[in-house]
Design a protein around this motif. Structure first.
Motif, short mmCIF file in Angstrom:
data_model
loop_
_atom_site.label_atom_id
_atom_site.label_comp_id
_atom_site.label_asym_id
_atom_site.label_seq_id
_atom_site.Cartn_x
_atom_site.Cartn_y
_atom_site.Cartn_z
N MET A 136 0.84 -1.21 0.00
CA MET A 136 0.00 0.00 0.00
C MET A 136 0.87 1.25 0.00
SD MET A 136 -3.05 1.13 2.62
CE MET A 136 -2.12 1.99 3.87
N LYS A 137 0.56 2.17 -0.86
CA LYS A 137 1.24 3.45 -0.91
C LYS A 137 0.24 4.55 -0.56
CE LYS A 137 4.28 1.91 -4.67
NZ LYS A 137 4.65 2.13 -6.08
N SER A 138 0.72 5.58 0.11
CA SER A 138 -0.21 6.65 0.52
C SER A 138 0.45 8.01 0.41
CB SER A 138 -0.69 6.41 1.95
OG SER A 138 0.38 6.46 2.87
N THR A 139 -0.40 9.02 0.22
CA THR A 139 0.02 10.43 0.18
C THR A 139 -0.85 11.22 1.12
OG1 THR A 139 0.68 10.22 -2.14
CG2 THR A 139 0.39 12.44 -1.28
N PHE A 140 -0.23 11.96 2.03
CA PHE A 140 -0.95 12.76 3.02
C PHE A 140 -1.24 14.14 2.45
CE2 PHE A 140 -0.55 15.47 7.00
CZ PHE A 140 -1.86 15.24 7.42
N TYR A 141 -2.50 14.56 2.58
CA TYR A 141 -2.93 15.88 2.13
C TYR A 141 -3.46 16.66 3.34
CZ TYR A 141 -2.97 13.75 -2.56
OH TYR A 141 -2.63 13.10 -3.73
N PRO A 142 -2.61 17.45 4.02
CA PRO A 142 -3.07 18.17 5.21
C PRO A 142 -4.07 19.27 4.86
CG PRO A 142 -0.86 18.87 4.61
CD PRO A 142 -1.19 17.72 3.71
N ALA A 143 -5.00 19.49 5.78
CA ALA A 143 -6.03 20.50 5.55
C ALA A 143 -5.42 21.88 5.32
CB ALA A 143 -6.98 20.54 6.74
N ASN A 144 -4.36 22.19 6.08
CA ASN A 144 -3.76 23.52 5.94
C ASN A 144 -2.85 23.64 4.72
OD1 ASN A 144 -1.49 22.10 6.74
ND2 ASN A 144 -1.26 23.13 8.72
N GLY A 145 -2.73 22.56 3.94
CA GLY A 145 -1.98 22.62 2.70
C GLY A 145 -2.85 22.83 1.48
N ARG A 146 -4.15 22.99 1.70
CA ARG A 146 -5.06 23.22 0.58
C ARG A 146 -4.94 24.67 0.07
NH1 ARG A 146 -10.81 21.45 2.87
NH2 ARG A 146 -10.04 22.67 4.63
N GLY A 147 -5.27 24.86 -1.20
CA GLY A 147 -5.35 26.21 -1.72
C GLY A 147 -6.56 26.92 -1.14
N VAL B 179 -4.74 6.75 -1.06
CA VAL B 179 -4.18 5.41 -0.88
C VAL B 179 -4.30 4.63 -2.19
CG1 VAL B 179 -4.36 3.23 0.38
CG2 VAL B 179 -4.77 5.40 1.57
N ILE B 180 -3.21 3.98 -2.60
CA ILE B 180 -3.22 3.17 -3.82
C ILE B 180 -2.53 1.83 -3.54
CG2 ILE B 180 -3.26 5.18 -5.36
CD1 ILE B 180 -0.26 4.70 -5.87
N ASP B 181 -2.63 0.95 -4.52
CA ASP B 181 -1.94 -0.35 -4.47
C ASP B 181 -2.34 -1.18 -3.25
OD1 ASP B 181 -0.70 0.38 -6.80
OD2 ASP B 181 1.20 0.91 -5.86
N THR B 182 -3.62 -1.30 -3.01
CA THR B 182 -4.12 -2.13 -1.92
C THR B 182 -5.54 -2.58 -2.25
OG1 THR B 182 -4.41 -2.28 0.48
CG2 THR B 182 -5.08 -0.22 -0.57
N SER B 183 -5.98 -3.66 -1.60
CA SER B 183 -7.35 -4.15 -1.79
C SER B 183 -8.25 -3.78 -0.62
CB SER B 183 -7.36 -5.67 -1.98
OG SER B 183 -6.79 -6.32 -0.85
N SER B 184 -7.64 -3.35 0.51
CA SER B 184 -8.43 -2.93 1.66
C SER B 184 -7.62 -1.96 2.51
CB SER B 184 -8.88 -4.12 2.50
OG SER B 184 -7.78 -4.73 3.13
N ILE B 185 -8.33 -1.17 3.28
CA ILE B 185 -7.71 -0.13 4.12
C ILE B 185 -8.26 -0.27 5.53
CG2 ILE B 185 -7.36 2.36 4.43
CD1 ILE B 185 -8.16 2.55 1.37
N THR B 186 -7.37 -0.28 6.52
CA THR B 186 -7.78 -0.33 7.92
C THR B 186 -7.67 1.06 8.52
OG1 THR B 186 -7.02 -2.62 8.13
CG2 THR B 186 -7.35 -1.37 10.16
N ILE B 187 -8.77 1.52 9.10
CA ILE B 187 -8.86 2.87 9.65
C ILE B 187 -9.24 2.77 11.12
CG2 ILE B 187 -10.01 5.12 9.45
CD1 ILE B 187 -10.81 4.20 6.56
#
Length: 237
Positions: A1-12, A212-220
């Motif tokens: 699983m690969k992931s990219t974090f998008y923080p709220a304060n990083g939005r335009g 999240v990419i490259d996975t079949s399920s995500i645990t939260i």
């Protein structure tokens, strides 16, 4: 699983007085080459619209448009002849297809409305424009996801012209939530509407997101009472 974090304060951001907007991806005057899209997810705007104001008539084509009011209500009118009001707890979809014009205004003259405006790149181009909306307030169940939007016509949800799924849920603190990818190869954009969650040691607070990419399920894991929106989309180049 690969992931990219998008923080709220990083939005335009954009503040027009009547409209205060947060852009998860490049939009209008905000351009970030690292945030152009997440697969087929092209636009996720978190808009606060002042009472008595809104977006005048404007055109769209070849885009799937999903509107989710979080607070308040919007008046909608389009060139297909649809006129109505969409409230919090309801969802609106529009396949712009070959072309459509529409307007959206805050239904209240005095109170602000908070709305998510989401655009997906379509699966097929130049289809006939279509519109639909549905009230989901009686469909929500605590600690479960509810499917709002899907490209699968066999699922009881709003249909769009893309192999995507929109799911929303409210979860108590201390819940372990498993989200299974519906279409193999799709990615999931997890957007925290309220609360705090942890995914693979990444903590997400209100309006943070994780792609999240490259996975079949995500645990939260919910760290507080939490409301989540998951947008599952094909990972187009």
């Amino acid at each position: 699983m690969k992931s990219t974090f998008y923080p709220a304060n990083g939005r335009g951001t954009s503040d027009h007085g009547w409209l205060k907007a947060n852009f998860s991806f490049s939009f209008a005057g905000y351009h970030n080459p690292d945030k152009v899209h997440f697969g087929a997810l092209r636009v996720l705007n978190d808009d606060i619209i002042a009472g008595g104001t809104g977006f005048g008539t404007h055109p769209h084509d070849n885009m799937e448009i999903i509107t989710i009011p979080l607070q308040g209500a919007l008046e909608h009118k389009d060139s297909m002849g649809n006129i109505g009001v969409i409230h919090a707890g309801e969802v609106q979809v529009m396949s712009a297809g070959t072309g459509v014009e529409h307007s959206e205004y805050n239904h209240s003259k005095t109170e602000p409305a908070n709305t998510l405006q989401i655009w997906l790149l379509p699966k097929f181009r130049n289809i006939a424009p279509r519109y639909d909306q549905r009230d989901f307030k009686n469909a929500f169940k605590k600690n479960e996801f509810t499917t709002l939007v899907t490209g699968d016509k066999n699922v009881d949800a709003l249909w769009i012209n893309q192999d995507a799924t929109f799911s929303i849920g409210e979860f108590d603190a201390g819940q372990t939530i498993i989200y299974d990818i519906k279409n193999q190869g799709n990615g999931a954009y997890i957007f925290v509407l309220e609360g705090v969650v942890k995914i693979n040691d990444q903590l997400l607070n209100k309006k943070d997101a994780l792609g999240v990419i490259d996975t079949s399920s995500i645990t939260i894991d919910s760290q507080a009472n939490t409301r989540l929106l998951i947008i599952e989309v094909p990972m187009l180049q």
